[in-house]
Design a protein around this motif. Structure first.
Motif, mmCIF file in Angstrom:
data_model
loop_
_atom_site.group_PDB
_atom_site.id
_atom_site.type_symbol
_atom_site.label_atom_id
_atom_site.label_comp_id
_atom_site.label_asym_id
_atom_site.label_seq_id
_atom_site.Cartn_x
_atom_site.Cartn_y
_atom_site.Cartn_z
ATOM 1 N N VAL A 141 0.753 -1.274 0.149
ATOM 2 C CA VAL A 141 0.162 0.053 0.040
ATOM 3 C C VAL A 141 0.786 1.270 0.032
ATOM 4 O O VAL A 141 0.532 2.264 -0.740
ATOM 5 N N ILE A 142 2.147 1.268 0.652
ATOM 6 C CA ILE A 142 2.851 2.308 1.076
ATOM 7 C C ILE A 142 3.215 2.993 -0.587
ATOM 8 O O ILE A 142 3.342 4.437 -0.882
ATOM 9 N N LEU A 143 3.488 2.021 -1.280
ATOM 10 C CA LEU A 143 3.827 2.510 -2.706
ATOM 11 C C LEU A 143 2.769 2.943 -3.689
ATOM 12 O O LEU A 143 2.937 4.003 -4.138
ATOM 13 N N SER A 144 1.701 2.279 -3.441
ATOM 14 C CA SER A 144 0.409 2.750 -4.377
ATOM 15 C C SER A 144 0.055 4.191 -3.826
ATOM 16 O O SER A 144 -0.394 4.808 -4.666
ATOM 17 N N ALA A 145 0.089 4.208 -2.511
ATOM 18 C CA ALA A 145 -0.128 5.616 -2.083
ATOM 19 C C ALA A 145 0.633 6.482 -2.814
ATOM 20 O O ALA A 145 0.402 7.573 -2.703
ATOM 21 N N ALA A 146 1.877 6.321 -2.992
ATOM 22 C CA ALA A 146 2.915 7.374 -3.214
ATOM 23 C C ALA A 146 2.415 7.910 -4.828
ATOM 24 O O ALA A 146 3.008 8.729 -5.184
ATOM 25 N N SER A 147 1.685 7.141 -5.452
ATOM 26 C CA SER A 147 1.096 7.413 -6.798
ATOM 27 C C SER A 147 0.265 8.869 -6.593
ATOM 28 O O SER A 147 0.058 9.587 -7.599
ATOM 29 N N ARG A 192 4.684 -1.729 10.556
ATOM 30 C CA ARG A 192 3.361 -2.034 9.506
ATOM 31 C C ARG A 192 3.169 -0.791 8.663
ATOM 32 O O ARG A 192 2.128 -0.738 7.912
ATOM 33 N N VAL A 193 4.288 0.244 8.618
ATOM 34 C CA VAL A 193 3.965 1.392 7.760
ATOM 35 C C VAL A 193 3.795 0.824 6.131
ATOM 36 O O VAL A 193 2.944 1.430 5.659
ATOM 37 N N LEU A 194 4.382 -0.371 5.813
ATOM 38 C CA LEU A 194 4.210 -0.658 4.566
ATOM 39 C C LEU A 194 2.940 -0.988 4.079
ATOM 40 O O LEU A 194 2.767 -0.857 2.894
ATOM 41 N N GLU A 195 1.987 -1.237 4.846
ATOM 42 C CA GLU A 195 0.511 -1.542 4.861
ATOM 43 C C GLU A 195 -0.315 -0.497 4.672
ATOM 44 O O GLU A 195 -1.403 -0.711 4.267
ATOM 45 N N THR A 196 0.127 0.684 5.254
ATOM 46 C CA THR A 196 -0.642 2.053 5.214
ATOM 47 C C THR A 196 -0.490 2.879 4.007
ATOM 48 O O THR A 196 0.572 2.974 3.154
ATOM 49 N N PRO A 197 -1.265 3.899 3.964
ATOM 50 C CA PRO A 197 -1.286 4.931 2.949
ATOM 51 C C PRO A 197 -0.342 6.129 3.257
ATOM 52 O O PRO A 197 -0.362 7.224 2.677
ATOM 53 N N GLY A 198 0.394 6.083 4.471
ATOM 54 C CA GLY A 198 1.192 7.005 5.257
ATOM 55 C C GLY A 198 0.743 7.792 6.181
ATOM 56 O O GLY A 198 0.314 7.376 6.768
ATOM 57 N N LYS A 597 11.458 4.311 -20.102
ATOM 58 C CA LYS A 597 10.114 3.856 -20.690
ATOM 59 C C LYS A 597 8.968 4.555 -20.084
ATOM 60 O O LYS A 597 7.708 4.618 -20.633
ATOM 61 N N TYR A 598 9.203 4.838 -18.617
ATOM 62 C CA TYR A 598 8.294 5.560 -18.072
ATOM 63 C C TYR A 598 9.039 6.662 -17.208
ATOM 64 O O TYR A 598 10.074 6.383 -16.414
ATOM 65 N N ASN A 599 8.132 7.555 -16.996
ATOM 66 C CA ASN A 599 8.937 9.048 -16.417
ATOM 67 C C ASN A 599 8.067 8.882 -15.115
ATOM 68 O O ASN A 599 6.901 9.021 -14.701
ATOM 69 N N PRO A 600 9.195 8.720 -13.925
ATOM 70 C CA PRO A 600 8.332 8.798 -12.663
ATOM 71 C C PRO A 600 7.746 9.903 -12.134
ATOM 72 O O PRO A 600 8.067 11.193 -12.602
ATOM 73 N N GLY A 601 6.532 9.701 -11.507
ATOM 74 C CA GLY A 601 6.064 10.908 -10.918
ATOM 75 C C GLY A 601 5.468 10.839 -9.322
ATOM 76 O O GLY A 601 4.654 11.417 -8.931
ATOM 77 N N GLY A 602 5.860 9.611 -8.672
ATOM 78 C CA GLY A 602 5.604 9.484 -7.302
ATOM 79 C C GLY A 602 5.900 10.467 -6.452
ATOM 80 O O GLY A 602 7.059 11.227 -6.504
ATOM 81 N N ARG A 603 5.528 10.489 -5.410
ATOM 82 C CA ARG A 603 5.751 11.357 -4.249
ATOM 83 C C ARG A 603 5.620 10.706 -2.806
ATOM 84 O O ARG A 603 4.786 9.645 -2.567
ATOM 85 N N VAL A 645 15.514 14.059 5.523
ATOM 86 C CA VAL A 645 16.592 13.551 4.465
ATOM 87 C C VAL A 645 15.632 14.010 3.154
ATOM 88 O O VAL A 645 15.952 14.428 2.356
ATOM 89 N N TYR A 646 14.290 13.436 3.254
ATOM 90 C CA TYR A 646 13.487 13.975 2.254
ATOM 91 C C TYR A 646 12.012 14.130 2.969
ATOM 92 O O TYR A 646 11.550 13.494 3.647
ATOM 93 N N PRO A 647 11.555 15.386 2.277
ATOM 94 C CA PRO A 647 10.159 15.929 3.202
ATOM 95 C C PRO A 647 8.806 14.939 2.673
ATOM 96 O O PRO A 647 9.080 14.300 1.396
ATOM 97 N N PHE A 648 7.926 14.992 3.111
ATOM 98 C CA PHE A 648 6.687 14.474 2.736
ATOM 99 C C PHE A 648 6.223 15.047 1.322
ATOM 100 O O PHE A 648 6.485 16.401 1.291
ATOM 101 N N GLY A 649 5.748 14.377 0.455
ATOM 102 C CA GLY A 649 5.418 15.225 -0.636
ATOM 103 C C GLY A 649 6.522 15.112 -1.645
ATOM 104 O O GLY A 649 6.485 15.639 -2.954
ATOM 105 N N TYR A 650 7.736 14.657 -1.552
ATOM 106 C CA TYR A 650 8.973 15.017 -2.470
ATOM 107 C C TYR A 650 8.943 14.068 -3.184
ATOM 108 O O TYR A 650 8.697 12.829 -3.171
ATOM 109 N N GLY A 651 9.421 14.463 -4.524
ATOM 110 C CA GLY A 651 9.428 13.558 -5.771
ATOM 111 C C GLY A 651 10.041 14.142 -6.973
ATOM 112 O O GLY A 651 9.103 15.284 -7.084
#
Length: 805
Positions: A141-147, A192-198, A597-603, A645-651
């Motif tokens: 979930v944490i990676l899907s949330a980053a979209s 369990r951060v990995l299971e959450t949307p952040g 092949k894909y331009n990253p846009g996650g945050r 190191v990197y703030p929330f919303g960074y990408g």
């Protein structure tokens, strides 16, 4: 006497073995077998209860049972069903492995299935075998949330529910799935951060609403007037209610932890996603958590279960315990020193409809007979449960879903979605000199403990994937790859394998190092003690980088944040990607981004703190705001104002975007009646205090909204997606407020040279309101700041809230 003693000893031994089995089951998954399906209780290919031939096979006539008359409303049918069941039978049907009532044609049912990011084999309701060997495993979930892509989140839910329903039709899954996890990730150490949307409550809530809608909604029935009769594709459960974000940290565990939470933090942060999930997502279930909240177990707290979830939010469904929560209340927490019967009665009276465990089965009937809880309470809980099972088609089937089968599991479309979801979530953290996308090279070194990752890519609460594509698989398809592990595993106990990895990098045109964590480092019942790469991984990266002759790209797989300052500041590490736990197509997704092949846009959906942060405060401190007297910093981007190191919303992106605003609303004027009172707020001593500081949101109509449009132009050289993040900041001078908070976001795809306009309509009460120390939500007057964007391209404007008589 000797024989009697032998029999007694044998009996006690059997009891001891049984007890150990139950105790072990609390901490380890139950073994799976091909007989754990939701298959019905007589031979035949049945997919729903009220099949006349099934009743005939049981020696019953279905016409004798009103609960199978589909022409009647659900509540009438359920009353007939419940009225036919004895007290002892009722107690056996308010647990997760419900026994059914064979004498009236009611089959057993296994309530526990999971679908966090694909159909999982956690819980006895679901299993895989040669008939259904796997299901699509999407990014955790944490990676899907980053979209930050709401339509993607809903689509993921739709596809997961399609596969779940197909598996049910094949007898391999239930219809009730205890997902998603919508706990706010308050502390970066939580396993369990990995299971959450952040860490942002609004983002977590929006994710939950969209994923639940994807899981549950059947097209054309979303807006049914009577929500208690609205058909469901599958039934979801939003968990774990509430203030749960500590599992096992040093000598503190979730079963004994008492979360001391202020009304302010409870309303503002911990309850908000659940309220959204119930009110906007119309979830059919909420799961209560193990931990105490201010001394009271949530699964036995009528204020929350009956008062908030059931009555205030109007849940259309049932409330279920986390597994063995009543056992935790009685045995671990020894809450009020209750007995088994008292614990069962306490939870039932509080509003706990379904127990994942055995206390209701063992003790509830006795508790009723002893007058500790009324049978009427049990009847109400059974009614909630059976209405959900009717809505989801367990009794009558849902014709439009009956054709789903093997063709709808692990098909090409779903596998491609897994790849796309991972690509959308991956975050570009560093890209010096536009190193990425990487140009084709003759020799690529692929090194590190995750270079050939498979199982690690799917994280926890996962099933058996359709097919793993590791990074090694993906990059090997594209050219000549030299692969070395660098570390034997993520714990990286020594530098035994570093030399070979460094030699590979030395002889390559470019090097990709894949590092991070897995479930041996961060998981349920496993919190972290620090935010560093495990073991010798940092040393491995530095040694490989020092000897590399071409550009070095670091790929980090993890759920919770990691302090990679060393890599961020190392000029020889040209680029860094965060790939979360990217699911079964993770290797392809990473390769797609590395080679353009894909331009990253996650945050980033969670702040990446420096490791020193964890030494500043314990996990057990629940406060979100700084505690100056103890030297504790604030938590999450909303209240922490130190270096990161990197703030929330960074990408980052491979292209550049510019923002401009179109005609934003500048002010909101609210006329007050004599029944609407101004409320005071605490201001700093040197601040201007308006005549009417604030008004209670509950006293306002809250119809006022403000609108604005953000024009996003792609001024770079590559098509790409941009996440437009919108924040609000409160009027200056108010004490104890957040620094900023997310009030909206949209992901938009923009071609090179084009401009896309994103329109926002924001409700003032929901987005500009503040929660005071007593838990009241107030809309303050004064100049609020609205900001779109996170970097130098961001644009902002003030909006004035005025009250007048």
């Amino acid at each position: 006497m000797a024989k009697s003693f032998t029999r007694l000893f044998f009996s006690l031994s059997i009891l001891a073995i049984a007890f150990l089995a139950v105790s072990t089951a609390r901490y380890t998954p139950r073994p799976k077998s091909r007989f754990q399906s939701q298959a019905f209780d007589v031979p035949g290919n049945y997919t729903y209860v009220c099949d006349a031939s099934r009743f005939a096979a049981l020696g019953l006539d279905m016409k004798d049972f009103v609960y199978c008359d589909s022409s009647l409303p659900y509540d009438v049918r359920v009353k007939d069903l419940v009225d036919r069941i004895t007290l002892e039978e009722k107690a056996r049907n308010v647990i997760d492995e419900a026994s059914g009532v064979p004498r009236i044609g009611l089959p057993p049912y296994k309530w526990w299935s999971e679908a966090l990011h694909g159909v999982a084999n956690a819980g006895p309701g679901t299993f895989f075998d040669e008939v259904v060997p796997g299901a699509t495993s999407f990014p955790n979930v944490i990676l899907s949330a980053a979209s930050f892509n709401q339509s993607l989140w809903k689509t993921l839910g739709q596809v997961v529910s399609t596969e779940a329903r197909a598996m049910y039709n094949l007898g391999h899954a239930g219809l009730t799935f205890w997902s998603p996890n919508i706990n706010v990730a308050r502390d970066p150490r939580w396993g369990r951060v990995l299971e959450t949307p952040g860490e942002d409550p609004l983002t977590v809530g929006v994710y939950g609403v969209n994923y639940v809608r994807g899981l549950q909604d059947i097209e054309g029935t979303e807006n049914t007037t009577d929500l208690n009769s609205r058909p469901l594709k599958i039934a979801s459960s939003c968990k774990h209610f509430a203030a749960y974000d500590l599992d096992q940290w040093f000598n503190v565990d979730r079963r004994h932890f008492d979360a001391k939470v202020s009304e302010q933090d409870m309303t503002e942060t911990f309850l908000r996603p659940f309220e959204m999930c119930v009110k906007e997502g119309d979830t059919s279930s909420v799961m209560c958590s193990f931990n105490n909240i201010n001394g009271i177990p949530p699964c036995a707290d009528p204020r929350f279960l009956k008062g908030v979830i059931r009555e205030q939010w109007n849940l259309h469904g049932y409330i279920v315990s986390d597994c063995w929560a009543i056992d935790t209340i009685v045995t671990d927490q020894k809450f009020l020193d209750v007995t088994s019967e008292e614990g069962a009665a306490l939870s039932m009276k509080a509003g706990l409809d379904l127990e994942c465990g055995h206390y209701y089965n063992d003790s509830l009937a006795t508790a009723v007979r002893e007058g500790r809880v009324s049978e009427h309470d049990v009847d109400k809980s059974l009614s909630y449960l059976y209405v959900v099972l009717m809505r989801v088609g367990f009794f009558d089937g849902i014709p439009s879903l009956a054709s789903l089968g093997k063709k709808d599991i692990c098909n090409d479309e779903h596998i491609e979605l897994a790849r796309e979801a991972a690509r959308q979530g991956i975050v570009l953290l560093k890209n010096d000199n536009a190193t990425l996308p990487l140009k084709p090279v003759k020799k690529l070194a692929l090194v590190g403990p995750h270079a050939n990752a498979t199982v690690a890519m799917i994280g926890n609460y996962a099933g058996i994937p359709c097919h793993y594509v590791s990074p090694l698989d993906a990059f090997s398809e594209l050219g000549d790859v030299a692969y070395e592990v660098g570390c034997a595993d993520v714990k990286c106990h020594n530098d035994t394998h570093v030399y070979k990895a460094a030699e590979a990098a030395k002889n390559a045109d470019a090097t990709i190092i894949l590092v991070g964590t897995d479930l041996s480092i961060e998981a349920e019942e496993r919190d972290r003690e620090d935010l560093l790469l495990p073991g010798y991984q940092t040393e491995m990266v530095n040694q490989i980088t020092d000897l590399s002759t071409g550009p070095v790209i670091l790929v980090v797989m993890c759920g919770g944040p990691i302090d990679i300052s060393f890599a961020k500041n190392n000029p020889k590490i040209a680029a860094i990607l965060w790939a979360g736990f990217p699911g079964e197509q993770g290797g392809n997704a990473i390769a797609d981004i590395v080679f353009g092949k894909y331009n990253p846009g996650g945050r980033l959906p969670i702040t990446w703190h420096e490791n020193g942060y964890v030494g500043m405060l314990p996990m057990t401190s629940m406060a979100l705001r700084p505690i100056d007297g103890l030297g504790y910093p604030g938590r999450t981007y909303k209240f922490f104002n130190g270096s990161t190191v990197y703030p929330f919303g960074y990408g980052l992106s491979y292209t550049n975007f510019s923002y401009s605003l179109t005609a934003p609303t500048r002010s909101i004027h609210i006329s007050l009646t004599r029944l609407q009172q101004c409320r005071s707020m605490v201001y700093s001593s040197d601040s201007f205090q308006p005549e009417c500081p604030a008004v209670l949101v509950d006293d306002l109509s809250c119809d006022e909204s403000f609108e604005f449009e953000v024009a996003v132009k792609n001024v770079g050289s590559m098509d790409g997606s941009e996440v437009v993040m919108v924040y609000s900041s409160p009027p200056s001078g108010i004490v104890g407020t957040h620094i900023k908070q997310v009030i909206g976001f949209e992901r938009v795809f923009v071609k090179v040279g084009d401009t896309e306009k994103v329109k926002f309509s924001i409700n003032a009460c929901k987005s500009l309101g503040l929660v005071d120390g007593s838990g009241y939500i107030l809309l303050p007057s004064g100049s609020h700041t609205i900001m779109a964007g996170d970097n130098s391209t961001s644009v902002s404007f003030p909006i004035q809230v005025n009250y007048h008589n």
